[in-house]
Design a protein around this motif. Sequence first.
Motif, PDB file in Angstrom:
ATOM      1  N   LEU A 116       0.928  -1.258   0.104  1.00 11.48           N
ATOM      2  CA  LEU A 116      -0.080   0.001   0.027  1.00 11.48           C
ATOM      3  C   LEU A 116       0.796   1.151   0.024  1.00 11.48           C
ATOM      4  CD1 LEU A 116      -2.798  -0.876   2.507  1.00 11.48           C
ATOM      5  CD2 LEU A 116      -3.229  -0.740   0.154  1.00 11.48           C
ATOM      6  N   GLN A 117       1.920   1.230   0.588  1.00 11.10           N
ATOM      7  CA  GLN A 117       2.768   2.254   0.904  1.00 11.10           C
ATOM      8  C   GLN A 117       3.350   2.835  -0.470  1.00 11.10           C
ATOM      9  OE1 GLN A 117       5.386   1.682   4.151  1.00 11.10           O
ATOM     10  NE2 GLN A 117       3.720   1.408   5.603  1.00 11.10           N
ATOM     11  N   GLU A 118       3.855   1.496  -0.996  1.00 16.69           N
ATOM     12  CA  GLU A 118       4.640   1.544  -2.400  1.00 16.69           C
ATOM     13  C   GLU A 118       3.449   2.108  -3.690  1.00 16.69           C
ATOM     14  OE1 GLU A 118       6.193  -2.490  -3.118  1.00 16.69           O
ATOM     15  OE2 GLU A 118       8.016  -2.082  -1.952  1.00 16.69           O
ATOM     16  N   ALA A 119       2.370   1.596  -3.465  1.00 17.97           N
ATOM     17  CA  ALA A 119       1.296   2.148  -4.357  1.00 17.97           C
ATOM     18  C   ALA A 119       1.265   3.745  -4.243  1.00 17.97           C
ATOM     19  CB  ALA A 119       0.053   1.341  -4.330  1.00 17.97           C
ATOM     20  N   ALA A 120       1.092   3.972  -3.110  1.00 21.34           N
ATOM     21  CA  ALA A 120       0.943   5.396  -2.834  1.00 21.34           C
ATOM     22  C   ALA A 120       1.943   6.349  -3.204  1.00 21.34           C
ATOM     23  CB  ALA A 120       0.811   5.717  -1.143  1.00 21.34           C
ATOM     24  N   SER A 121       3.256   5.896  -3.051  1.00 25.94           N
ATOM     25  CA  SER A 121       4.387   6.573  -3.906  1.00 25.94           C
ATOM     26  C   SER A 121       4.347   6.810  -5.383  1.00 25.94           C
ATOM     27  CB  SER A 121       5.636   6.036  -3.396  1.00 25.94           C
ATOM     28  OG  SER A 121       5.827   4.767  -3.834  1.00 25.94           O
ATOM     29  N   ARG A 122       3.435   5.653  -6.046  1.00 32.88           N
ATOM     30  CA  ARG A 122       3.644   5.526  -7.391  1.00 32.88           C
ATOM     31  C   ARG A 122       2.235   5.169  -7.831  1.00 32.88           C
ATOM     32  NH1 ARG A 122       7.469   5.160 -11.263  1.00 32.88           N
ATOM     33  NH2 ARG A 122       5.612   5.264 -12.642  1.00 32.88           N
ATOM     34  N   PRO A 123       0.948   5.853  -7.373  1.00 40.68           N
ATOM     35  CA  PRO A 123      -0.350   5.358  -8.082  1.00 40.68           C
ATOM     36  C   PRO A 123      -0.912   5.093  -9.245  1.00 40.68           C
ATOM     37  CG  PRO A 123      -0.372   7.634  -7.191  1.00 40.68           C
ATOM     38  CD  PRO A 123       0.920   7.269  -7.154  1.00 40.68           C
ATOM     39  N   ASP A 124       0.198   5.726 -10.341  1.00 36.93           N
ATOM     40  CA  ASP A 124      -0.103   5.486 -11.702  1.00 36.93           C
ATOM     41  C   ASP A 124       0.285   4.431 -12.137  1.00 36.93           C
ATOM     42  OD1 ASP A 124       2.513   6.704 -11.033  1.00 36.93           O
ATOM     43  OD2 ASP A 124       2.726   7.100 -13.223  1.00 36.93           O
ATOM     44  N   ALA A 125       1.398   3.477 -11.465  1.00 35.97           N
ATOM     45  CA  ALA A 125       1.924   2.438 -11.783  1.00 35.97           C
ATOM     46  C   ALA A 125       1.106   1.212 -11.630  1.00 35.97           C
ATOM     47  CB  ALA A 125       3.552   2.278 -11.081  1.00 35.97           C
ATOM     48  N   ASP A 126       0.812   0.584 -12.685  1.00 31.89           N
ATOM     49  CA  ASP A 126       0.085  -0.869 -12.665  1.00 31.89           C
ATOM     50  C   ASP A 126       0.939  -1.905 -11.949  1.00 31.89           C
ATOM     51  OD1 ASP A 126      -1.900   0.358 -14.464  1.00 31.89           O
ATOM     52  OD2 ASP A 126      -1.419  -0.833 -15.988  1.00 31.89           O
ATOM     53  N   THR A 127       2.229  -1.918 -11.924  1.00 33.90           N
ATOM     54  CA  THR A 127       3.087  -2.845 -11.408  1.00 33.90           C
ATOM     55  C   THR A 127       2.674  -2.626  -9.653  1.00 33.90           C
ATOM     56  OG1 THR A 127       4.843  -1.529 -11.192  1.00 33.90           O
ATOM     57  CG2 THR A 127       4.581  -3.122 -13.009  1.00 33.90           C
ATOM     58  N   ARG A 128       2.431  -1.306  -9.299  1.00 38.38           N
ATOM     59  CA  ARG A 128       2.126  -1.196  -7.899  1.00 38.38           C
ATOM     60  C   ARG A 128       0.649  -1.591  -7.559  1.00 38.38           C
ATOM     61  NH1 ARG A 128       6.389   2.112  -6.148  1.00 38.38           N
ATOM     62  NH2 ARG A 128       8.090   1.847  -7.246  1.00 38.38           N
ATOM     63  N   LEU A 129      -0.274  -1.499  -8.476  1.00 40.40           N
ATOM     64  CA  LEU A 129      -1.502  -1.954  -8.248  1.00 40.40           C
ATOM     65  C   LEU A 129      -1.673  -3.214  -7.985  1.00 40.40           C
ATOM     66  CD1 LEU A 129      -3.630   0.735 -10.533  1.00 40.40           C
ATOM     67  CD2 LEU A 129      -2.762   0.765  -8.247  1.00 40.40           C
ATOM     68  N   ILE A 130      -0.861  -4.044  -9.006  1.00 36.28           N
ATOM     69  CA  ILE A 130      -1.027  -5.583  -9.068  1.00 36.28           C
ATOM     70  C   ILE A 130      -0.159  -5.862  -7.897  1.00 36.28           C
ATOM     71  CG2 ILE A 130       0.196  -7.578  -9.783  1.00 36.28           C
ATOM     72  CD1 ILE A 130      -0.024  -6.212 -12.896  1.00 36.28           C
ATOM     73  N   GLY A 131       0.717  -5.223  -7.265  1.00 37.63           N
ATOM     74  CA  GLY A 131       1.342  -5.763  -5.942  1.00 37.63           C
ATOM     75  C   GLY A 131       0.536  -5.645  -4.832  1.00 37.63           C
ATOM     76  N   VAL A 132      -0.344  -4.634  -4.958  1.00 42.62           N
ATOM     77  CA  VAL A 132      -1.371  -4.468  -3.831  1.00 42.62           C
ATOM     78  C   VAL A 132      -2.421  -5.620  -3.831  1.00 42.62           C
ATOM     79  CG1 VAL A 132      -3.258  -3.202  -3.093  1.00 42.62           C
ATOM     80  CG2 VAL A 132      -1.151  -2.035  -3.581  1.00 42.62           C
ATOM     81  N   LEU A 133      -2.774  -6.052  -4.930  1.00 41.51           N
ATOM     82  CA  LEU A 133      -3.904  -7.186  -5.234  1.00 41.51           C
ATOM     83  C   LEU A 133      -3.251  -8.406  -5.052  1.00 41.51           C
ATOM     84  CD1 LEU A 133      -6.627  -8.331  -6.244  1.00 41.51           C
ATOM     85  CD2 LEU A 133      -5.423  -8.283  -8.766  1.00 41.51           C
ATOM     86  N   GLN A 134      -2.128  -8.570  -5.209  1.00 45.50           N
ATOM     87  CA  GLN A 134      -1.413  -9.919  -4.794  1.00 45.50           C
ATOM     88  C   GLN A 134      -1.241  -9.994  -3.432  1.00 45.50           C
ATOM     89  OE1 GLN A 134       2.156  -9.590  -7.392  1.00 45.50           O
ATOM     90  NE2 GLN A 134       1.395 -10.560  -9.230  1.00 45.50           N
ATOM     91  N   SER A 135      -0.736  -8.827  -2.762  1.00 43.15           N
ATOM     92  CA  SER A 135      -0.490  -9.000  -1.231  1.00 43.15           C
ATOM     93  C   SER A 135      -1.675  -9.249  -0.482  1.00 43.15           C
ATOM     94  CB  SER A 135       0.366  -7.779  -0.892  1.00 43.15           C
ATOM     95  OG  SER A 135      -0.554  -6.663  -1.212  1.00 43.15           O
ATOM     96  N   ALA A 136      -2.740  -8.504  -0.947  1.00 43.54           N
ATOM     97  CA  ALA A 136      -4.092  -8.816  -0.207  1.00 43.54           C
ATOM     98  C   ALA A 136      -4.626 -10.012  -0.374  1.00 43.54           C
ATOM     99  CB  ALA A 136      -4.937  -7.706  -0.891  1.00 43.54           C
ATOM    100  N   THR A 137      -4.475 -10.523  -1.711  1.00 43.70           N
ATOM    101  CA  THR A 137      -4.654 -12.168  -2.143  1.00 43.70           C
ATOM    102  C   THR A 137      -3.974 -13.161  -0.926  1.00 43.70           C
ATOM    103  OG1 THR A 137      -5.411 -11.576  -4.318  1.00 43.70           O
ATOM    104  CG2 THR A 137      -4.980 -13.784  -3.546  1.00 43.70           C
TER     105      THR A 137
END
Length: 485
Positions: A116-137
């Motif tokens: 979540l922190q990494e996605a907040a630093s680069r919310p435009d990067a799909d890889t960061r969004l994928i990281g959130v989904l994968q870690s939540a899963t």
Amino acid sequence: MSLTGSLNSALSGLNAAARAAELISSNVANAMTEGYARRELQTSARVVGQSGQGVKVDGVLRQADLAVIADRRVAQAGSSASSTVVDFMTRLETALGSVGSEGSLVSRVAGFSTSLQEAASRPDADTRLIGVLQSATALTQQISSAATAIQSARADADGQISDQVSLLNITLNQVAQFNGDIGVGLVNGRDVSALMDQRQRAIDSIASIVPLREVPRSYGGVALFTTGGAIILDGKPAEFGFTAAGVVVAGMTQASGVLSGLTLDGRSVATSGDSSLISGGTLAAAFQVRDSLAPAAQANLDALARDLITRFADPATDPSLPLSAPGLFTDTGSGFDPSAEVGLAQRLSVNSSVDPTKGGDLSKLRDGLGAMTPGPVGSAAQFNRFSAALESLRTPASGGFSAASRSFATLATDMTSFAASGRVAAENDATYNAAKLETVKTLELQGGVDTDHEMQTLLLIEKAYTANAKVISVVNDLLQRLLEI
């Protein structure tokens, strides 16, 4: 005494010495055999009229300290029961993972927070969004798999109960048969020591399952009572009853009638508490795992899943959510239902609306799960709210946790600590019971076969044998002289 009388006396002495030597040989050979009790020949003077006519063999005395054996059996039951609890607590700790270990519950929570922190630093990067989904899963899967492991342990305990009940019934019938065979042997004047050894081993085999006491009965028989007061053998063996469930899932309990309880001669008996007739052995421990320890662990995992779902379903966490709509974490796609909390941990999942493999849209992680139109790709507001929800202090609404407010990471740590502390406590109890069992076993061995004493006795028997043989030789010489006259 006549020559014939002397010869008969010496022959009886030879027979007694040979029998005693045979018993000593058996004692030494079986010094380390489980269930073997030392034998000793019982003899007396054979009297014909008013004169002695040699040695009479009265029988074989089987020397066994029933008090020490009884204490050893109780200690054996306690040690085996402790091991059963240790096995479950170790299994639970392994399913959750220890604090700091890779793939543990705590590390999954930390990984989700970091994503979540990494996605907040680069919310435009799909890889960061994928990281959130994968870690939540990964987090939901960790909680779900731990809950599945708990139910698997309950199913295993249910199967163990079934196996132990079958063994109890079979062995009690065997002991009853031994009682009958021993009685017949005693009436016919046979040595029944070997049968008594076999009976002792049979009783020992069930002493770990149900702690018991052995009470002597007439004609060499025994009666068996549990330390809780149940009569399981007194002439006729009692019959235990149990029906295995096969598959055990969260919510199945003995109280609801879905899981089988224990019966004794058709009557239900308590499997826990002060009124239990079977407490102290592996049978009671298996019921404890199935009906108490595992459900308590399941309830804590369900409380953890509830806390996670409600944190992310809060409108303050995701303002885009419609009223009563599920948040990032769901109960198989739905919001949390207080009436369906049991088994929630297994049903925990990530909202499919953010999962592209299920027709969802990753951008909803950035814009909000209820967003109807895309938002600014550079906005980190929603990720910050997710992080705040994860770190906010809340009081668990259920489970066996204390009423203190915690972040979700602290709650997960408490869950892991519960398993670890339970395992340590169980191991301490097992260590104590193992030491107690070892002490009683040592006492039992001290009263068993002493090979030094046996060899000393054998020397005396050899001397007696030699003396009797000398008498026979002298009588033979005298008879030869008489025949030569």
